[in-house]
Enzyme design. Structure first.
Site, PDB file in Angstrom:
ATOM      1  N   ARG A 247       6.957 -18.747 -16.986  1.00  0.00           N
ATOM      2  CA  ARG A 247       6.967 -18.295 -15.659  1.00  0.00           C
ATOM      3  C   ARG A 247       7.681 -16.974 -15.698  1.00  0.00           C
ATOM      4  NH1 ARG A 247       2.748 -20.307 -15.252  1.00  0.00           N
ATOM      5  NH2 ARG A 247       1.994 -22.043 -13.936  1.00  0.00           N
ATOM      6  N   GLU A 276       4.559 -11.927  -9.188  1.00  0.00           N
ATOM      7  CA  GLU A 276       3.088 -11.509  -9.413  1.00  0.00           C
ATOM      8  C   GLU A 276       2.203 -11.229  -8.093  1.00  0.00           C
ATOM      9  OE1 GLU A 276       2.911 -14.115 -13.514  1.00  0.00           O
ATOM     10  OE2 GLU A 276       1.373 -14.222 -12.175  1.00  0.00           O
ATOM     11  N   HIS A 294      -1.059 -12.250 -16.321  1.00  0.00           N
ATOM     12  CA  HIS A 294      -1.089 -13.685 -16.495  1.00  0.00           C
ATOM     13  C   HIS A 294      -2.675 -14.173 -16.821  1.00  0.00           C
ATOM     14  CE1 HIS A 294       0.614 -17.425 -14.343  1.00  0.00           C
ATOM     15  NE2 HIS A 294       0.081 -17.712 -15.574  1.00  0.00           N
TER      16      HIS A 294
END
Lengths: 336, 332
Positions: A247, A276, A294
């Protein structure tokens, strides 16, 4: 009809590949799909009674934009909820202690995401170590190798440090071994020799100080936010390569940019970012880093398998009153 | 007795110590020429008449051009050994060298890891469809609008290797870690031990049943365009192709057409037919992964390769034989 009302199950977000499996839940439950597209609408929808009687919920990755953080306020709006099935390996948008307090069991998707995520980590590792990004970019502008061409390094005999030896970390270790890398790891606790696959257990500082490549494979929670930051970069080897498929917030993105600009970190391979879809401009500007948006588990095979697993858990919750793959923080909840 | 003379064609980048150490057993010289025309003149002027061994790099083709019949014919007759720094030696006409009594060596094995690594990077990149995402991100569109189709996992896929030499066999072991099953076509089947249990199939079966096709064969007269329009038609729809061998083993234009048709879902290429030129149909395609011939470009592998090639030079000078003669000359 006159039969006993079937328990309600809730879809928060969307299902793309296992629509048939979701519809098949009709033989044991009454499936409802959340119509709201933001948190206040969700709370209003709940208040209107739409979710009364919901015992189990399927939470998709994209549902973050609907409910925001899954916390006490959200939980209170669905008081009958007993089982929350997260369609993903990571579950940081869910407040586990709030769920535990509310008597809600939470499961994620262990194992199934391991391959696709570790494959992404290895791709990024090779790309960063071999310095492929600068010349891949110049090829597209018509220059072939280009003036910014840099020699890379081979993975063989390099020391790979894995931070977080869960299912994904262990798969990264195994695959890295095929490229001749020596693996060491830091984890909340030491694993058995067999489980660690021969990787060496070291302290956090030793991991930082002796790894040629560092791969972040740990979950995001209150203890791991910014676990890698300025002080940690200072402890790393000169020319270290950093890979993050965990993450974004486990690493201080601004500190990473500083470490790249100073030359301390030679290159980085990232699939995740602190905010993000926003990415630190210092990363975009840097041709040496290899960046993915991602996509860690974005394959047909893995996405389908994840949805099927999570829907099976929703069915298991309704039929048997239990889940498979309960999050580690709730291991105590299944003890009689 | 006078020391023999060794000619350096190209540059030494890493193994300077080892190269300079040759000066105790040989005179080391370099050409002044910077073009093929100048090189031919320099040969004819007698500047290289004392040379018995030459060391050449892939890039030195910029000075000499291809080592073809025309060039070999004007090389000094005393030049008996040509040590090539590279695994692929298609720039050299070995038949012409044999005719003129020149023995040629290449660099096998030292290249295997680095080439198989870029090969695996390209398999993952193409199968996962990573390039579209990478470009969308760099253009400020995050995942892209609309986001690209989902990629595929390597686990359970069939990898077809065309050419089971050192690089192909190295690749097979790495692909196995990603759950891929390997089958191969080769000039001749390998022993069970060498092939590691991979299935030997015919060329047509390789084309028809592989999910991912990897080209790992040398370029020569028989293999030029071995993959072309006819072969694409025999492949599985949605096949992924990876080439780290030589561009010319595959018809680049036919590949572009096959990508447009959808016969080929994606490809990963490290080599191109007319490097440094790349077919515009490839450059314009975000769904393919393109690397500019970086196969062995690491500090460690370049150093190993230079050392291996220098060992060939030393062996030629000290023993009158090369350490690793090319396959076509092994029986001479």
């Amino acid at each position: 009809m006159g039969s006993i009302q079937k328990p309600k199950v809730l879809l928060i977000g969307s299902i793309t590949h296992a629509k048939a499996e979701w519809d098949a839940l009709k033989d044991v439950a009454d499936p409802i799909i959340v119509k709201s597209t933001n948190r206040s609408d969700f709370l209003a929808e709940a208040k209107s009674g739409t979710f009364d009687g919901v015992v189990a919920a399927f939470r998709s990755f994209t549902s973050m934009s609907i409910t925001g953080q899954f916390d006490t306020e959200i939980l209170s709006s669905i008081p009958t909820l007993k089982f929350l099935c997260q369609n993903g390996a990571g579950y940081d948008p869910i407040n586990i202690s709030d769920c535990t307090s509310a008597g809600v069991q939470v499961c994620n998707v262990p194992i199934i995401a391991d391959d696709a995520t570790s494959d992404t980590a290895i791709f990024l590792m090779l790309g960063a170590l071999r310095m492929f990004n600068p010349c891949m970019a110049t090829l597209r502008t018509g220059e072939f190798k280009g003036p910014a061409f840099k020699l890379g390094h081979d993975p063989r005999r390099k020391v790979l440090g894995i931070l977080g030896m869960g299912g994904i970390g262990r798969e990264v270790a195994r695959k890295a071994g095929a490229f001749g890398m020596k693996v060491q790891y830091y984890n909340r606790k030491e694993l058995s020799e067999e489980m660690a696959g021969g990787a060496k257990y070291v302290g956090f500082d030793e991991l930082l100080g002796t790894s040629d490549i560092l791969s972040l494979n740990l979950p995001l929670n209150a203890n791991t936010r910014h676990i890698v930051s300025t002080a940690e970069f200072a402890k790393m080897k000169q020319d270290v390569v950093v890979v993050n498929t965990a993450r974004g917030p486990v690493m201080d993105e601004a500190a990473l940019v500083e470490a790249l600009d100073s030359g301390k970190v030679r290159s980085a391979g990232l699939d995740v970012y602190e905010e993000e879809p926003k990415i630190h401009p210092g990363l975009i500007k840097n041709p040496n880093v290899i960046l993915l948006p991602h996509v860690g588990t974005l394959t047909y095979e893995t996405q389908k398998a994840m949805e099927v697993f999570t829907i099976e858990n929703v069915r298991r919750a309704v039929e048997e009153g239990r889940l498979k793959g309960l999050v580690p923080e709730q291991a105590h909840m299944t003890k009689a | 007795m006078a020391k023999p003379t060794v000619l350096l064609l190209g540059e030494i980048d890493h193994a300077h110590k080892e190269w300079n150490a040759l000066s105790s057993i040989a005179e080391l010289i370099e050409p002044k020429a910077r073009s093929r025309e100048e090189f031919i003149q320099e040969c004819k002027s007698g500047a290289f008449d004392k040379v018995s061994v030459a060391y050449r790099t892939f890039q030195s083709v910029a000075i000499t051009g291809l080592i073809d019949e025309e060039l070999v014919a004007i090389l000094p007759t005393g030049l008996k050994f040509l040590a090539h720094n590279g695994a692929g030696y298609d720039q050299i006409d070995v038949h012409a060298c044999t005719k003129h009594d020149i023995r040629v060596s290449n660099v096998p094995t030292a290249v295997d890891d680095a080439t198989a690594d870029v090969n695996m990077f390209l398999i993952l990149g193409a199968l996962r469809g990573f390039n579209t995402s990478m470009m969308a991100l760099r253009n400020g569109h995050w995942k892209g609008s609309p986001p690209p189709p989902l990629g595929h996992d390597p686990q359970g896929k069939v990898l077809g290797i065309l050419g089971m030499g050192g690089i192909g066999r190295n690749l097979m072991k790495k692909a196995a870690a990603f759950g891929m099953t390997t089958q191969y076509y080769n000039r001749s089947p390998l022993s069970e031990e060498l092939s590691g249990g991979a299935k030997y199939v015919t060329f047509d079966e390789l084309l028809a049943t592989s999910d991912v096709l990897s080209l790992n064969l040398p370029l020569n007269k028989q293999t030029r365009h071995i993959i072309s329009t006819k072969e694409f038609e025999k492949m599985k729809k949605g096949v992924v192709i990876v080439n780290t061998a030589r561009g010319a083993v595959m018809d680049e234009d036919a590949l572009v057409k096959a990508l447009e048709k959808g016969t080929v879902w994606s490809c990963g290429l490290d080599v191109f037919e007319e490097e440094p030129k790349v077919h515009p149909g490839l450059v314009a395609n975000p769904n393919v992964m393109l690397v500019p011939h970086m196969g062995t470009w690491t500090v460690e592998t370049q150093t190993k390769m230079e050392n291996w090639c220098i060992d060939n030079v030393r062996s030629a000078v000290e023993k009158g034989v090369l350490k690793s003669p090319v396959g076509e000359q092994k029986d001479l």
